[in-house]
Motif scaffolding. Structure first.
Motif, short mmCIF file in Angstrom:
data_model
loop_
_atom_site.label_atom_id
_atom_site.label_comp_id
_atom_site.label_asym_id
_atom_site.label_seq_id
_atom_site.Cartn_x
_atom_site.Cartn_y
_atom_site.Cartn_z
N SER A 118 0.84 -1.19 0.00
CA SER A 118 0.00 0.00 0.00
C SER A 118 0.88 1.24 0.00
CB SER A 118 -0.93 -0.03 1.20
OG SER A 118 -0.20 0.14 2.38
N GLY A 119 0.23 2.36 -0.23
CA GLY A 119 0.93 3.64 -0.28
C GLY A 119 1.57 3.98 1.05
N GLY A 120 0.97 3.58 2.15
CA GLY A 120 1.51 3.90 3.47
C GLY A 120 2.77 3.12 3.77
N GLU A 121 2.80 1.88 3.26
CA GLU A 121 3.98 1.06 3.50
C GLU A 121 5.17 1.58 2.71
OE1 GLU A 121 3.05 -2.94 2.57
OE2 GLU A 121 1.60 -3.10 4.18
N VAL A 122 4.92 2.00 1.49
CA VAL A 122 6.00 2.52 0.63
C VAL A 122 6.56 3.82 1.25
CG1 VAL A 122 6.52 3.49 -1.65
CG2 VAL A 122 5.06 1.50 -1.44
N ALA A 123 5.68 4.65 1.77
CA ALA A 123 6.11 5.90 2.39
C ALA A 123 6.93 5.60 3.63
CB ALA A 123 4.91 6.75 2.74
N GLY A 124 6.54 4.62 4.41
CA GLY A 124 7.28 4.25 5.61
C GLY A 124 8.66 3.73 5.27
N ILE A 125 8.74 2.94 4.17
CA ILE A 125 10.05 2.40 3.76
C ILE A 125 10.95 3.54 3.27
CG2 ILE A 125 11.17 0.93 2.05
CD1 ILE A 125 8.84 -0.99 2.31
N LEU A 126 10.38 4.48 2.53
CA LEU A 126 11.17 5.62 2.03
C LEU A 126 11.70 6.48 3.19
CD1 LEU A 126 9.19 6.84 -1.10
CD2 LEU A 126 11.43 5.78 -1.04
N VAL A 127 10.85 6.68 4.18
CA VAL A 127 11.29 7.46 5.34
C VAL A 127 12.39 6.71 6.08
CG1 VAL A 127 10.53 8.35 7.60
CG2 VAL A 127 9.11 8.69 5.58
N ALA A 128 12.27 5.41 6.22
CA ALA A 128 13.28 4.62 6.91
C ALA A 128 14.61 4.66 6.15
CB ALA A 128 12.79 3.19 7.09
N VAL A 129 14.53 4.53 4.81
CA VAL A 129 15.74 4.58 3.99
C VAL A 129 16.38 5.98 4.10
CG1 VAL A 129 16.60 4.50 1.60
CG2 VAL A 129 15.02 2.76 2.41
N PHE A 130 15.56 7.02 4.03
CA PHE A 130 16.06 8.39 4.16
C PHE A 130 16.79 8.58 5.49
CE2 PHE A 130 15.32 12.70 5.79
CZ PHE A 130 16.06 13.43 4.86
N TRP A 131 16.15 8.12 6.60
CA TRP A 131 16.77 8.24 7.91
C TRP A 131 18.06 7.42 7.97
CZ3 TRP A 131 16.19 11.96 11.13
CH2 TRP A 131 14.98 12.65 11.20
N ALA A 132 18.13 6.28 7.35
CA ALA A 132 19.34 5.44 7.35
C ALA A 132 20.48 6.16 6.62
CB ALA A 132 19.05 4.09 6.72
N ILE A 133 20.14 6.77 5.48
CA ILE A 133 21.17 7.51 4.71
C ILE A 133 21.64 8.73 5.51
CG2 ILE A 133 21.53 8.89 2.63
CD1 ILE A 133 19.66 6.93 1.17
N LEU A 134 20.70 9.43 6.13
CA LEU A 134 21.03 10.60 6.92
C LEU A 134 21.93 10.23 8.10
CD1 LEU A 134 20.62 13.65 7.42
CD2 LEU A 134 18.64 13.05 8.80
N VAL A 135 21.59 9.16 8.79
CA VAL A 135 22.40 8.70 9.92
C VAL A 135 23.78 8.28 9.43
CG1 VAL A 135 22.60 6.88 11.67
CG2 VAL A 135 20.43 8.08 11.36
N SER A 136 23.88 7.66 8.27
CA SER A 136 25.19 7.25 7.72
C SER A 136 26.05 8.48 7.43
CB SER A 136 25.00 6.44 6.43
OG SER A 136 24.29 5.27 6.69
N PHE A 137 25.45 9.50 6.79
CA PHE A 137 26.20 10.73 6.52
C PHE A 137 26.65 11.41 7.81
CE2 PHE A 137 24.02 11.00 2.22
CZ PHE A 137 25.17 10.72 1.50
N LEU A 138 25.78 11.45 8.79
CA LEU A 138 26.14 12.06 10.08
C LEU A 138 27.25 11.27 10.77
CD1 LEU A 138 22.69 13.17 11.51
CD2 LEU A 138 24.51 14.61 10.65
N ALA A 139 27.21 9.94 10.66
CA ALA A 139 28.25 9.10 11.26
C ALA A 139 29.60 9.37 10.59
CB ALA A 139 27.87 7.62 11.15
N VAL A 140 29.61 9.48 9.26
CA VAL A 140 30.85 9.76 8.53
C VAL A 140 31.37 11.15 8.92
CG1 VAL A 140 31.81 10.20 6.22
CG2 VAL A 140 30.36 8.21 6.61
N ALA A 141 30.46 12.13 8.99
CA ALA A 141 30.86 13.50 9.36
C ALA A 141 31.42 13.53 10.78
CB ALA A 141 29.67 14.45 9.22
N LEU A 142 30.79 12.83 11.70
CA LEU A 142 31.28 12.80 13.07
C LEU A 142 32.63 12.09 13.16
CD1 LEU A 142 27.99 12.16 15.11
CD2 LEU A 142 29.39 14.24 15.04
#
Length: 147
Positions: free
Chosen positions: A2-26
């Motif tokens: 469903s549309g809600g599941e796809v949005a949840g997966i995209l948000v999770a992937v976005f947060w994973a990428i963001l956390v990875s960038f922050l980890a590299v920066a730190l």
């Protein structure tokens, strides 16, 4: 899905990428802070002896300046004493010595006449257009003296 599941997966992937960038920066920030800490420690290790040497040089210079100041004041005192002595001698003996010297010179001139060790002056030569005329060929003026 469903549309809600796809949005949840995209948000999770976005947060994973963001956390990875922050980890590299730190991680890079941590490396920079370590390098900065090491650099500050090295500068401190080198600066402390340099400051000690500079402090010693300043103390030595101050000692030398104090010595030069003492020497200059001694020289000034000697100069003023010499000036005072010179003034005293000049005022005490100056006039008398000049009179005695003048009297002695006058007596020598009166008694000695002309000194015999002084050579006679050579006769004057007449120059005519770059040539010298011998003294024997010069004209005599009416009073019997040479030109």
């Amino acid at each position: 899905m469903s549309g809600g599941e796809v949005a949840g997966i995209l948000v999770a992937v976005f947060w994973a990428i963001l956390v990875s960038f922050l980890a590299v920066a730190l991680a890079r920030l941590a490396q920079t802070l370590k390098a900065t800490t090491k650099l500050v420690a090295d500068v401190t290790d080198q600066a402390v002896p340099l400051l000690a040497d500079a402090s010693q040089a300043v103390r030595s210079a101050q000692t030398q300046i104090d010595r030069v100041d003492a020497i200059a004041s001694d020289v000034q005192e000697v100069t003023s004493n010499a000036s005072a002595l010179s003034t005293t001698v000049a005022s005490t003996f100056g006039g008398s010595l000049v009179k005695v010297a003048a009297f002695g010179y006058g007596v020598r001139r009166a008694l000695g006449g002309r000194k015999e060790d002084v050579p006679e002056k050579s006769p004057r030569r007449t120059v005519i257009v770059g040539r010298t005329v011998p003294a024997a060929r010069r004209k005599r003026n009416p009073r019997g003296k040479r030109d």
